[in-house]
Design a protein around this motif. Sequence first.
Motif, mmCIF file in Angstrom:
data_model
loop_
_atom_site.group_PDB
_atom_site.id
_atom_site.type_symbol
_atom_site.label_atom_id
_atom_site.label_comp_id
_atom_site.label_asym_id
_atom_site.label_seq_id
_atom_site.Cartn_x
_atom_site.Cartn_y
_atom_site.Cartn_z
ATOM 1 N N GLU B 175 12.514 -29.712 41.678
ATOM 2 C CA GLU B 175 12.823 -28.374 41.166
ATOM 3 C C GLU B 175 13.557 -28.436 39.823
ATOM 4 O OE1 GLU B 175 11.171 -25.601 42.032
ATOM 5 O OE2 GLU B 175 11.953 -25.521 44.063
ATOM 6 N N ARG B 176 14.020 -29.628 39.466
ATOM 7 C CA ARG B 176 14.756 -29.762 38.202
ATOM 8 C C ARG B 176 13.833 -29.808 36.987
ATOM 9 N NH1 ARG B 176 18.932 -34.464 37.736
ATOM 10 N NH2 ARG B 176 19.012 -33.533 35.674
ATOM 11 N N ASN B 177 12.531 -29.902 37.233
ATOM 12 C CA ASN B 177 11.581 -29.945 36.112
ATOM 13 C C ASN B 177 11.794 -31.145 35.203
ATOM 14 O OD1 ASN B 177 10.128 -27.734 36.814
ATOM 15 N ND2 ASN B 177 10.549 -26.593 34.926
ATOM 16 N N LEU B 178 11.983 -32.285 35.799
ATOM 17 C CA LEU B 178 12.163 -33.509 35.017
ATOM 18 C C LEU B 178 10.809 -34.020 34.540
ATOM 19 C CD1 LEU B 178 14.755 -35.152 37.432
ATOM 20 C CD2 LEU B 178 15.241 -34.183 35.172
ATOM 21 N N ASP B 179 10.853 -34.974 33.674
ATOM 22 C CA ASP B 179 9.628 -35.594 33.161
ATOM 23 C C ASP B 179 8.838 -36.208 34.324
ATOM 24 O OD1 ASP B 179 8.447 -36.781 30.413
ATOM 25 O OD2 ASP B 179 8.243 -38.256 32.037
ATOM 26 N N PRO B 180 7.504 -36.046 34.313
ATOM 27 C CA PRO B 180 6.669 -36.588 35.389
ATOM 28 C C PRO B 180 6.909 -38.080 35.639
ATOM 29 C CG PRO B 180 5.366 -35.126 34.027
ATOM 30 C CD PRO B 180 6.709 -35.215 33.381
ATOM 31 N N GLN B 181 7.077 -38.852 34.582
ATOM 32 C CA GLN B 181 7.305 -40.291 34.739
ATOM 33 C C GLN B 181 8.603 -40.558 35.497
ATOM 34 O OE1 GLN B 181 5.322 -42.932 34.111
ATOM 35 N NE2 GLN B 181 6.935 -44.035 35.197
ATOM 36 N N ILE B 182 9.604 -39.754 35.215
ATOM 37 C CA ILE B 182 10.887 -39.884 35.911
ATOM 38 C C ILE B 182 10.719 -39.621 37.400
ATOM 39 C CG2 ILE B 182 13.081 -38.660 36.234
ATOM 40 C CD1 ILE B 182 13.370 -38.583 33.218
ATOM 41 N N MET B 183 9.929 -38.589 37.712
ATOM 42 C CA MET B 183 9.691 -38.291 39.123
ATOM 43 C C MET B 183 8.922 -39.433 39.785
ATOM 44 S SD MET B 183 11.262 -35.623 39.979
ATOM 45 C CE MET B 183 10.574 -35.467 41.623
ATOM 46 N N ARG B 184 7.959 -39.991 39.084
ATOM 47 C CA ARG B 184 7.197 -41.113 39.651
ATOM 48 C C ARG B 184 8.114 -42.310 39.925
ATOM 49 N NH1 ARG B 184 3.370 -41.907 35.408
ATOM 50 N NH2 ARG B 184 3.356 -39.676 34.930
ATOM 51 N N ASP B 185 9.005 -42.592 38.978
ATOM 52 C CA ASP B 185 9.968 -43.684 39.179
ATOM 53 C C ASP B 185 10.839 -43.437 40.407
ATOM 54 O OD1 ASP B 185 8.997 -44.950 36.970
ATOM 55 O OD2 ASP B 185 10.630 -44.366 35.628
ATOM 56 N N LEU B 186 11.270 -42.188 40.519
ATOM 57 C CA LEU B 186 12.117 -41.838 41.667
ATOM 58 C C LEU B 186 11.361 -42.042 42.978
ATOM 59 C CD1 LEU B 186 14.806 -40.732 42.681
ATOM 60 C CD2 LEU B 186 13.954 -38.405 42.284
ATOM 61 N N GLY B 187 10.109 -41.619 42.996
ATOM 62 C CA GLY B 187 9.281 -41.842 44.183
ATOM 63 C C GLY B 187 9.124 -43.326 44.494
ATOM 64 N N ASP B 188 8.927 -44.121 43.454
ATOM 65 C CA ASP B 188 8.814 -45.572 43.648
ATOM 66 C C ASP B 188 10.101 -46.146 44.230
ATOM 67 O OD1 ASP B 188 6.235 -45.704 42.757
ATOM 68 O OD2 ASP B 188 6.741 -46.280 40.699
ATOM 69 N N ASP B 189 11.234 -45.715 43.672
ATOM 70 C CA ASP B 189 12.517 -46.249 44.138
ATOM 71 C C ASP B 189 12.767 -45.886 45.592
ATOM 72 O OD1 ASP B 189 12.966 -47.365 41.684
ATOM 73 O OD2 ASP B 189 14.212 -45.728 40.928
ATOM 74 N N MET B 190 12.340 -44.703 45.979
ATOM 75 C CA MET B 190 12.507 -44.301 47.378
ATOM 76 C C MET B 190 11.574 -45.086 48.284
ATOM 77 S SD MET B 190 13.133 -40.212 47.235
ATOM 78 C CE MET B 190 14.732 -39.555 46.727
ATOM 79 N N ALA B 191 10.361 -45.303 47.804
ATOM 80 C CA ALA B 191 9.418 -46.117 48.573
ATOM 81 C C ALA B 191 9.977 -47.525 48.750
ATOM 82 C CB ALA B 191 8.063 -46.154 47.879
ATOM 83 N N ALA B 192 10.655 -48.011 47.716
ATOM 84 C CA ALA B 192 11.208 -49.373 47.763
ATOM 85 C C ALA B 192 12.307 -49.500 48.811
ATOM 86 C CB ALA B 192 11.734 -49.759 46.383
ATOM 87 N N ILE B 193 12.978 -48.380 49.104
ATOM 88 C CA ILE B 193 14.024 -48.420 50.137
ATOM 89 C C ILE B 193 13.427 -48.897 51.460
ATOM 90 C CG2 ILE B 193 15.573 -46.994 51.539
ATOM 91 C CD1 ILE B 193 15.956 -45.223 49.028
ATOM 92 N N LEU B 194 12.226 -48.399 51.738
ATOM 93 C CA LEU B 194 11.563 -48.790 52.992
ATOM 94 C C LEU B 194 11.286 -50.290 53.025
ATOM 95 C CD1 LEU B 194 9.051 -45.902 53.817
ATOM 96 C CD2 LEU B 194 11.090 -46.613 55.089
ATOM 97 N N ASP B 195 11.006 -50.882 51.841
ATOM 98 C CA ASP B 195 10.747 -52.320 51.784
ATOM 99 C C ASP B 195 11.905 -53.112 52.386
ATOM 100 O OD1 ASP B 195 8.209 -52.235 50.680
ATOM 101 O OD2 ASP B 195 8.971 -52.123 48.618
ATOM 102 N N GLY B 196 13.111 -52.583 52.199
ATOM 103 C CA GLY B 196 14.291 -53.270 52.719
ATOM 104 C C GLY B 196 14.306 -53.371 54.239
ATOM 105 N N TYR B 197 13.501 -52.556 54.895
ATOM 106 C CA TYR B 197 13.461 -52.581 56.363
ATOM 107 C C TYR B 197 12.199 -53.270 56.886
ATOM 108 C CZ TYR B 197 17.268 -49.174 56.080
ATOM 109 O OH TYR B 197 18.462 -48.552 55.820
ATOM 110 N N ARG B 198 11.356 -53.755 55.942
ATOM 111 C CA ARG B 198 10.081 -54.374 56.358
ATOM 112 C C ARG B 198 10.260 -55.844 56.675
ATOM 113 N NH1 ARG B 198 5.222 -52.565 52.334
ATOM 114 N NH2 ARG B 198 3.825 -53.155 54.030
ATOM 115 N N THR B 199 9.370 -56.332 57.487
ATOM 116 C CA THR B 199 9.316 -57.772 57.733
ATOM 117 C C THR B 199 8.586 -58.423 56.569
ATOM 118 O OG1 THR B 199 7.293 -57.386 58.978
ATOM 119 C CG2 THR B 199 9.320 -57.620 60.237
ATOM 120 N N GLN B 200 9.043 -59.616 56.204
ATOM 121 C CA GLN B 200 8.369 -60.342 55.115
ATOM 122 C C GLN B 200 7.187 -61.134 55.675
ATOM 123 O OE1 GLN B 200 10.248 -59.237 52.955
ATOM 124 N NE2 GLN B 200 12.411 -59.698 53.296
ATOM 125 N N HIS B 201 6.181 -61.356 54.865
ATOM 126 C CA HIS B 201 5.109 -62.273 55.249
ATOM 127 C C HIS B 201 4.269 -62.694 54.068
ATOM 128 C CE1 HIS B 201 3.788 -58.104 56.564
ATOM 129 N NE2 HIS B 201 3.127 -58.320 55.460
#
Lengths: 201, 201
Positions: B175-201
Motif C-alpha cells: 500500500e506504500r506504493n514503493l518501486d516494483p523492484q523494491i517489492m520484489r526484493d522484499l518478497g524474496d527476503d521473506m521467501a528466504a526466511i522459509l529457507d532457514g527452516y528447510r532441510t539441506q540436501h
Amino acid sequence: MARHARYDRKTALEKAVGLFWEKGYHGSSMKQIEQALDMRPGSIYATFGSKDGLFSEALAAYAEQGGRELAVHLKGFDSIVEGLQDYLRGIACSCGDENAAPSRACMIVKTLLESSNTHPALADQANSILAAIEQSIAELLEQARVKGELVQSIDSRRLTRLLQAQIMGLRSMGERNLDPQIMRDLGDDMAAILDGYRTQH
Amino acid sequence: MARHARYDRKTALEKAVGLFWEKGYHGSSMKQIEQALDMRPGSIYATFGSKDGLFSEALAAYAEQGGRELAVHLKGFDSIVEGLQDYLRGIACSCGDENAAPSRACMIVKTLLESSNTHPALADQANSILAAIEQSIAELLEQARVKGELVQSIDSRRLTRLLQAQIMGLRSMGERNLDPQIMRDLGDDMAAILDGYRTQH
DNA sequence: GTTGTAATTGAGCATTCGTTCAAAAAGGAG
DNA sequence: CTCCTTTTTGAACGAATGCTCAATTACAAC
C-alpha cells in the motif's frame, strides 16, 4: 488581555490520538471526538480547523511518540541489533497485554489502509511518516553494519524494509487477540530473522 | 411463475468485493454500492438484507477466492515450501503492478483493522477467516515437515503464524506504493526466511 | 467596578447516511 | 389477452454526519 484557553493543546491531542487510534478516521464521529476531548465543536474547530486537521495532528503526534518508544528500547542496549530485537519482542508483549493501548495495530498502518483509496491527503501523510521511519531505521542498520554487528554485504535499506514489514505484520497479528504466549513466540521468531544477518563471534 | 431476477447474485458479489476491498466498510456508502452493483436500494436489501450483510458476504467471497489463488501457486510446485515461496513472490509482484487489484493490502486485514473497535461482528468474521487460513497453511507446513522438506524439530503452527505475519506485512507494505523492484526484493527476503527452516540436501 | 478581548458554548445548519415500502414493471401460466 | 407472482424502482424517512456562528462567559487591565 483576555480569557485564557481552558484546554491544553497537547493533552487534547493525546486524547484525540487515543480515539483515532482505536476507531480510525471514519469510525470516529465529531460527537465522539467532542466527548473524548471534553470540548465543544466551536472550540475544536477554532483550535484544529477541521476533523481532518485534528486527525492529521493526532497522527503526527502518534508518530512522534512512537519514535521516542523505539529510542527507549535502543538506549537499553550497546548493540543496535539487540535493541531492535528487544523492540520487536516488546511490541509482541504489549500486543498480548489487554488494554495496554487503544489498539494493538499501528495507527499509521491503520490510517494507510483505511485512507489509501478514500482520503489521499491522509494516505500521503501516512506514507511520508512510514518513509521517515524507514529512513531512521536504515541509518541505525547502516550504523550497525559499519560497527560490524551486521555482515558487511547486506543492503541496509533492504533489510530495513524487511524489518518494517515485520513490525507491520506483528502488530496486525496483535489485532487477532491471540494468546499472549503465541505473540511472544512470534516476536521471538521475528527477532531471530535479524540473527540471520548478524556477524558471528 | 413470475419475473426472473435481473441480477446474478455471484457477479453482484464480485462487484461488491471490488468496492469494499478498495474503500473499506465505512468508506463505501450505499450510494456508491448502488452504482457499483448497478442495483437500486430495494433490490440490494431484498437480496442481501443490509449493508452489513452484503459486506459480510463479500468478505467471505474474497476469502474463498484468496484460497483458490494460493492453491494455484501450490499446484505449480512439487515442493510445498517452494510453492509457498512462489506465493510470497507472487504477492510482491502483484503489489508492484498498478491497477492489478482494487487494493494491494489484504481485504481481510483491512477489515480487521478497520472494525476491531467499531464493528465487533465484522472483526469476529475477519478473525475467523484468518484462523481458518492459519489452519490450512498449518496443515501444509505439517505435511512439508513430514515429507522432510522442513527440519523435523520445527513447530509448524508457530511457523505458520510467522508466515501469515509475513503476508500481512508484505501486502501492507504494498500500500506504500514503493518501486516494483523494491517489492520484489522484499518478497524474496521473506521467501528466504522459509529457507532457514528447510532441510539441506 | 467597568471595559475590552478572547475563548467557549450549543442550537442549528445543510448534507448525507442506511433503510423502507407502496407502486410500477416484467415475465410465465391459463 | 388476463391473471398472478416476483422483482425492480425511487421517492422519502428519521437519524446521523461534519460544521458554523451569534451569543455567552471568563478573565486581565484599568
